[in-house]
Every structure is written in structure tokens, then in C-alpha cells.
Design a protein around this motif. Structure first.
Motif, short mmCIF file in Angstrom:
data_model
loop_
_atom_site.label_atom_id
_atom_site.label_comp_id
_atom_site.label_asym_id
_atom_site.label_seq_id
_atom_site.Cartn_x
_atom_site.Cartn_y
_atom_site.Cartn_z
N HIS A 444 0.83 -1.21 0.00
CA HIS A 444 0.00 0.00 0.00
C HIS A 444 0.87 1.26 0.00
O HIS A 444 0.59 2.22 -0.73
N GLU A 445 1.92 1.27 0.83
CA GLU A 445 2.78 2.45 0.90
C GLU A 445 3.46 2.71 -0.44
O GLU A 445 3.57 3.86 -0.87
N ARG A 454 2.87 11.15 -9.14
CA ARG A 454 2.16 11.49 -10.37
C ARG A 454 1.20 12.65 -10.16
O ARG A 454 0.43 13.00 -11.07
N GLY A 455 1.17 13.20 -8.96
CA GLY A 455 0.32 14.36 -8.71
C GLY A 455 -1.03 14.03 -8.11
O GLY A 455 -1.83 14.94 -7.88
N GLU A 456 -1.31 12.76 -7.83
CA GLU A 456 -2.60 12.41 -7.24
C GLU A 456 -2.58 12.72 -5.75
O GLU A 456 -1.53 12.81 -5.12
N HIS A 457 -3.79 12.85 -5.17
CA HIS A 457 -3.92 13.13 -3.75
C HIS A 457 -5.22 12.48 -3.27
O HIS A 457 -6.03 12.00 -4.08
N PRO A 458 -5.43 12.42 -1.94
CA PRO A 458 -6.64 11.74 -1.43
C PRO A 458 -7.95 12.27 -2.00
O PRO A 458 -8.94 11.54 -2.07
N GLY A 459 -7.96 13.52 -2.43
CA GLY A 459 -9.19 14.04 -3.02
C GLY A 459 -9.53 13.41 -4.35
O GLY A 459 -10.70 13.27 -4.70
N THR A 460 -8.50 13.02 -5.13
CA THR A 460 -8.73 12.38 -6.42
C THR A 460 -8.65 10.86 -6.34
O THR A 460 -9.18 10.16 -7.20
N ASN A 461 -7.96 10.35 -5.31
CA ASN A 461 -7.81 8.90 -5.14
C ASN A 461 -7.99 8.57 -3.66
O ASN A 461 -7.09 8.77 -2.86
N PRO A 462 -9.16 8.04 -3.28
CA PRO A 462 -9.44 7.78 -1.85
C PRO A 462 -8.49 6.77 -1.22
O PRO A 462 -8.42 6.69 0.01
N ALA A 463 -7.74 6.02 -2.03
CA ALA A 463 -6.84 5.01 -1.47
C ALA A 463 -5.53 5.62 -0.97
O ALA A 463 -4.73 4.93 -0.34
N LEU A 464 -5.29 6.90 -1.21
CA LEU A 464 -4.03 7.53 -0.82
C LEU A 464 -4.11 8.06 0.60
O LEU A 464 -3.95 9.25 0.87
N LEU A 474 -9.95 -2.67 0.78
CA LEU A 474 -8.64 -2.47 0.16
C LEU A 474 -7.53 -3.13 0.97
O LEU A 474 -6.55 -3.62 0.40
N LYS A 475 -7.68 -3.18 2.29
CA LYS A 475 -6.71 -3.90 3.11
C LYS A 475 -6.70 -5.38 2.74
O LYS A 475 -5.64 -6.00 2.61
N ARG A 476 -7.88 -5.94 2.58
CA ARG A 476 -7.97 -7.37 2.21
C ARG A 476 -7.32 -7.63 0.86
O ARG A 476 -6.65 -8.65 0.67
N ALA A 477 -7.50 -6.70 -0.08
CA ALA A 477 -6.90 -6.87 -1.39
C ALA A 477 -5.37 -6.85 -1.30
O ALA A 477 -4.68 -7.65 -1.94
N ARG A 479 -3.61 -7.65 1.37
CA ARG A 479 -3.18 -8.87 2.06
C ARG A 479 -3.17 -10.06 1.11
O ARG A 479 -2.27 -10.90 1.15
N ALA A 480 -4.19 -10.14 0.26
CA ALA A 480 -4.24 -11.25 -0.69
C ALA A 480 -3.06 -11.19 -1.66
O ALA A 480 -2.46 -12.22 -1.99
N GLN A 481 -2.71 -9.99 -2.10
CA GLN A 481 -1.55 -9.85 -2.99
C GLN A 481 -0.25 -10.23 -2.28
O GLN A 481 0.61 -10.90 -2.86
N ALA A 482 -0.12 -9.82 -1.02
CA ALA A 482 1.09 -10.16 -0.25
C ALA A 482 1.18 -11.66 -0.01
O ALA A 482 2.25 -12.26 -0.11
N ARG A 483 0.05 -12.28 0.32
CA ARG A 483 0.05 -13.71 0.60
C ARG A 483 0.43 -14.52 -0.63
O ARG A 483 0.96 -15.63 -0.52
N ASP A 484 0.18 -13.98 -1.80
CA ASP A 484 0.43 -14.73 -3.04
C ASP A 484 1.88 -14.60 -3.53
O ASP A 484 2.26 -15.26 -4.49
N ILE A 485 2.67 -13.76 -2.87
CA ILE A 485 4.06 -13.57 -3.31
C ILE A 485 4.83 -14.88 -3.26
O ILE A 485 5.57 -15.23 -4.19
#
Length: 587
Positions: A444-445, A454-464, A474-477, A479-485
Motif C-alpha cells: 500500500h505504501e 504522479r500528482g494524485e492526492h486523497p481528493g482524487t484517489n481515496p486510497a491515498l 482495500l486492506k484485504r486486497a 493482504r491477498a496480494q502479499a500472501r500470493d508472493i
């Protein structure tokens, strides 16, 4: 997808195996001891008076004592003739048998205590097992009980194995002992003896038992060496998940450093980065340096590196190792090293500017306190600006900052703060943040940093937003990506390893990148479809529609490239967590 952190409380009340109230038992023993002594004295005096009128029995003092003692076995020959009896003798006739009955009851209770405890443990379900007798085990047991968990303690090899109300006798790494502790129905097991190999052996023994069908068994093993802990975590992630089991390794210094920085992240001082001094490149000091760098990197408005002074006999070597293991540290921090003691630094005429925060991280606690008192005289700062790592002497906090008149030592105007690493680290929720959770945060970080560039901020991207503020979906997503490494790396004959030594790790080839990109896309599609998402030419988050939900062969080129880019960034992402990719076999 299992939740993170420790398991929830099982409700209020006393935990399994919690000892009976010792004060009640002591009072009962005192009462019956007093009754026994009174009965013995009253019986002697009463028999002496009674036998004056009954000369058939000898009134010699030794005979009187013999007849008196027979009252405790429910009979005395002089009393067979019947009464009336003197008052004192009546008191002894009833008091002495009462003491005997209590003694039989107490003996039976002690005799069958072990078996009763085993029956209670055998019937337990959803309890927590804590292995060890040291400070970590004691602190963790107390925290778990305070949260309402039922706790069964198992001692280490180095202590006596006498049974007690809170423990199962025997060596914790013995599978039979763990079976007696109810491992098959336990919710979690913590191996926290003072010996890391023993903890690893306990964890391996626990994994051989069948899991409770009501939920997975979580096994956590304490490892004192940070490098070994990272290596074991990497090996665990590289294996396929075993149903019903969750195994992880934790390091006390690492957990305490993460908690400290999370509670008190570095903040600008009068518009500039704060000046930080770290005294002691110990395990806690190194972990603290990395966490400070990680938190400073996440600040949206930081424009300058974090100035950090490291003071230790081997400060230059330690800084070089940390920069190699965590490359982002060089980008985020401006580290100045001083190989020597604090006194040598000050007497050499090259003392740095007064720091805003001082962290004293020596393992030698007397040395740490001495350095703290010296640092306060030289660098008077804001309240709590000098933090001292403590373990065994953590109780000194009450002497410096006790409330309601309990303070007995000057707290240096509030500048000094004593930080108990064991007390801070023995948080079940913090220990439950396993490697998958930490990698998910790094994912996530990394995403947030790339989007902000790229100039995005929480107002344009709620995930930031910070991980703590991220929506659970989004946390679950992540975690699933990390678990699959681990699964992906196994597919190309690779594994994870701590970044130690000069080797930078294995570089993935284009064919491997292609293969892993396809695997990542397939994983993402399966995850989205499982939560109700469907294919559509235009993305609509409200109705769960996405144009990338199609087979790889029909995926647009720009969407394929996103997957390729994610795989190419994998080594950098893993480096942020202190790992590298190594080749273990041919794909």
C-alpha cells in the motif's frame, strides 16, 4: 481471508486454570490452625479437670497429652464413660474433629488438584497457550488474561516442572505436554522462552497437532535475533499455506520500535525536519531507525531528508548494513555516524546540533540511564524528548513519572521518558501482525508513494491514505496480494531471503516476468469475481464493474503492462521490507 491481529476476547471472567483466590485459602488455614491449637490446649485442661473425678484413668501429664491427641482421631478412652464433661473438654471434643476433617479435605484437594486441572484443560476450547517463564511470557499472559482470554501456561526446560494452578508440568516442546495443554482445541500458542531454538522447536511441535475445526491455530514463536527472525519469516512465506494453521515469528525489539514510532511519528519542528539522535545500534536501535525512516517517507509534505545521528562503537558498520538492507533509508535519511561513546563525541569538539528527539537504545540498562541523565544536561528538550529503552528496569517509570504523589525521583522537567520494550511489544494484536500483514502495508505504501509522485492526492484517489485509515476491502486486497508472493516465486524456482551480504538478489528475466504477470492477473480476477465484480467495458465501482475482468488473452495492452510493471517492481517492494529474491532451483 483471516483477520489480522490477535483473536478477540472470549468475554469477561476468570480464565481457564486461573488460581483460586490465595487469600481465601490462607484465611481458612489460619482459622483451622487456630482452632487446632485452641482445641489442643482446651482438651488438655478439660481432661485434667475431668480425670480428677474419674480416677480409673491416669492423670499423668504424658497420659493427658496422649488422651488429648486422640481427640483429633475422633476418640479418646476417658470419654467413653460419658458425660457430663467440662466446658473446655466439650470445646475440644468438637474442635479437634473439625480440624481433622478439614485436614483430610485439604489433603484430598491437593492430591487430586493435578487430575482436576487436567480434566478442566481437557474440556477447554478456544484457550491460549503461553510457553515460558521469563518476563515476556509473564507479561503476555497478564495481557491476555486482562483481555478476557483463557490462558494455560507451560514452563520451559530450565525451570522446575512442579504442577501449579496456572501451568501444565513438563517441557513445552514435548508433544505430549502440548497435548495435555489442549493444543488441539487451542486458539493460539505463544512460544516465548528465553531461548530462540527452543521456541522454534515448540512452534514446530505445535504445528504437528491437528487444528481445531472451529478455527485455525495461530502459532507465534519469539526469536531474539532480528536477522534470524527475518530468515524464518521468509522461509515461512515461501511455503504453501497449510489449512487450519497460521505460523509466524516475532522479535520483541522490532515490535516495540514499530509501536513507539506509530504512537509518536517524527514531525517537523518549526518548519524543518526534526533532528534525531540514536544512541546504541542495538536490535532496538536499528529497528527504530528503519521505522523512523519509513514513517518520514510517508509524510506528504516532507521536502528534506530526516537528519539522524547514530552513536555507537560500530555506528558506521551498522548504518552501512541498514542502508544495504533497506535501500529507501538512504533516500529518506541523512545519517551521521560517530563510532564511540556519547562522551567521546562531546569531548571531541564535533558535537552535532542539539537534537529534538533522543532515543537511547543500549541493551545495558544502567548504561542507558547514565547516558540519559548526561544527554538531558547537554540537550534539554521538550517533554518526553529523551526516550530510554528499558526491559528489566521498566518499573523505574513509576519512580520518575508516577502520579498522585508517587514520584520519588526528579523527572527532569518531563524530558525523560522510560520506555519498557517488553511491555510495549507484548500486545497480542501487534504480535498478530504477521509478515503478510507487514508486506500488505508495504504494498500500500509503495502504491501511495507512486501515485503521489504522479500528482494524485486523497481528493482524487481515496486510497491515498494511511494504512490505518484504509477501507477494509482495500486492506484485504493488499493482504491477498502479499500472501500470493510466495506462490509466485515458487512457480519460477525462487524464494525470499533477508538482504544480507553483497548479493543484491536474483533478477527476474522477461519470460519469468511474463509468467508472473499472468499469474497475478488471474489471482486478481478470481479475487474480484469472488466479491461480486463483473466485466464491463467501462469501470463502475458502485456497480462493481471493471474492464480488466477478462482472460489474459483478451486483455488490453495497457492493462497487461500494469501487471508487468507490478512484477518488475516486486524486488523494490521486497527490499523495502528487508528481503531479496534468491534462486533456489530451476523453474
Amino acid at each position: 481471508m483471516s483477520g489480522t491481529g490477535g483473536s478477540g476476547a472470549t468475554g469477561p471472567g476468570r480464565g481457564l486454570g486461573e488460581p483460586p483466590r490465595p487469600r481465601t485459602v490462607s484465611i481458612l488455614r489460619l482459622i483451622f490452625t487456630t482452632v487446632g491449637l485452641v482445641s489442643l490446649l482446651a482438651g488438655y485442661l478439660g481432661l485434667a479437670r475431668y480425670l480428677r473425678d474419674h480416677p480409673d484413668f491416669s492423670a499423668h501429664p504424658f497420659d493427658l497429652l496422649y488422651y488429648d491427641l486422640q481427640l483429633f482421631v475422633l476418640g479418646s478412652p476417658p470419654l467413653d464413660q460419658g458425660g457430663p464433661f467440662p466446658f473446655l473438654l466439650d470445646v475440644a471434643r468438637f474442635g479437634a474433629p473439625a480440624v481433622t476433617i478439614y485436614a483430610f479435605f485439604e489433603a484430598g484437594r491437593l492430591l487430586f488438584a493435578t487430575e482436576l486441572r487436567r480434566i478442566r484443560i481437557r474440556r477447554a476450547r478456544g484457550h491460549v497457550i503461553v510457553c515460558g517463564d521469563g518476563l515476556v511470557a509473564a507479561t503476555l499472559s497478564r495481557r491476555l488474561r486482562g483481555a478476557g482470554h483463557r490462558v494455560v501456561s507451560v514452563p520451559s526446560d530450565a525451570v522446575t516442572t512442579e504442577p501449579g494452578p496456572l501451568r501444565v508440568p513438563g517441557a513445552a516442546r514435548d508433544p505430549d505436554v502440548l497435548r495435555t495443554a489442549g493444543i488441539a482445541r487451542a486458539r493460539a500458542l505463544y512460544a516465548c522462552t528465553d531461548d530462540s531454538p527452543t521456541n522454534t522447536a515448540i512452534a514446530l511441535a505445535a504445528t504437528r497437532h491437528g487444528a481445531d475445526p472451529d478455527g485455525p491455530l495461530a502459532v507465534y514463536a519469539q526469536v531474539a535475533d532480528a536477522d534470524l527472525c527475518l530468515a524464518l519469516q521468509a522461509r515461512r512465506l515461501g511455503l504453501a499455506d497449510r489449512p487450519g494453521l497460521r505460523l509466524d515469528f516475532f522479535n520483541i525489539d522490532d515490535l516495540a520500535a514499530r509501536k513507539l514510532v506509530a504512537q509518536e511519528p517524527p514531525r517537523p519542528v518549526r518548519g524543518r525536519p526534526p533532528r534525531v539522535a540514536l544512541l546504541g545500534a542495538t536490535g532496538f536501535g536499528r529497528a527504530l531507525l528503519v521505522e523512523l525512516a519509513r514513517r518520514w517517507r510517508l509524510r506528504e509534505a516532507h521536502v528534506a531528508p530526516l537528519p539522524l545521528t547514530l552513536v555507537d562503537d560500530r555506528a558506521s558498520e551498522a548504518a552501512g548494513q541498514l542502508i544495504h538492507r533497506y535501500p529507501f533509508v538512504r533516500q529518506v535519511c541523512r545519517i551521521t555516524t560517530h563510532d564511540g561513546e556519547l562522551g567521546d563525541l562531546l569531548s571531541g569538539g564535533a558535537a552535532p546540533l542539539p537534537p529534538d528527539r533522543v532515543f537511547i537504545c543500549y541493551d545495558d540498562e544502567e548504561r542507558a540511564l547514565k547516558s540519559a541523565l548526561l544527554a538531558e544536561q547537554l540537550w534539554p528538550g521538550a517533554p518526553g524528548s529523551i526516550v530510554v529503552r528499558l526491559d528489566r528496569l521498566a518499573s523505574l517509570r513509576e519512580a520518575f513519572d508516577g502520579g498522585r504523589g508517587d514520584r520519588v525521583l526528579d523527572d527532569l522537567s518531563g524530558v525523560l521518558r522510560l520506555y519498557g520494550v517488553v511491555d510495549a511489544a507484548c500486545d497480542p494484536a501487534l504480535i498478530g501482525d504477521d509478515l503478510v500483514e507487514r508486506l500488505a502495508r508495504v504494498i500500500h505504501e509503495s502504491y501511495a508513494l507512486a501515485r503521489r509522485r504522479r500528482g494524485e492526492h486523497p481528493g482524487t484517489n481515496p486510497a491515498l491514505v494511511a494504512w490505518e485509515e484504509l477501507p477494509e476491502t482495500l486492506k484485504r486486497a493488499n493482504r491477498a496480494q502479499a500472501r500470493d508472493i510466495g506462490r509466485k516465486l515458487r512457480a519460477v524456482g525462487c524464494s525470499l531471503s533477508p538482504r544480507v551480504g553483497p548479493d543484491e538478489g536474483y533478477v527476474l528475466g522477461e519470460r519469468e516476468i511474463q509468467r508472473l504477470a499472468v499469474m497475478e492477473h488471474q489471482r486478481w480476477v478470481a479475487e474480484r469475481q469472488a466479491t461480486g465484480w463483473r466485466y464491463a467495458e467501462r469501470r463502475d465501482d458502485t456497480h462493481r464493474l471493471h474492464p480488466a475482468l477478462s482472460p489474459w488473452e483478451s486483455l488490453r495492452d495497457d492493462m497487461r503492462e500494469r501487471n508487468h510493471e507490478a512484477i518488475r517492481e516486486l524486488p523494490t517492494l521486497l527490499a523495502d521490507a528487508g528481503f531479496r529474491i534468491v534462486r533456489v532451483r530451476a523453474a
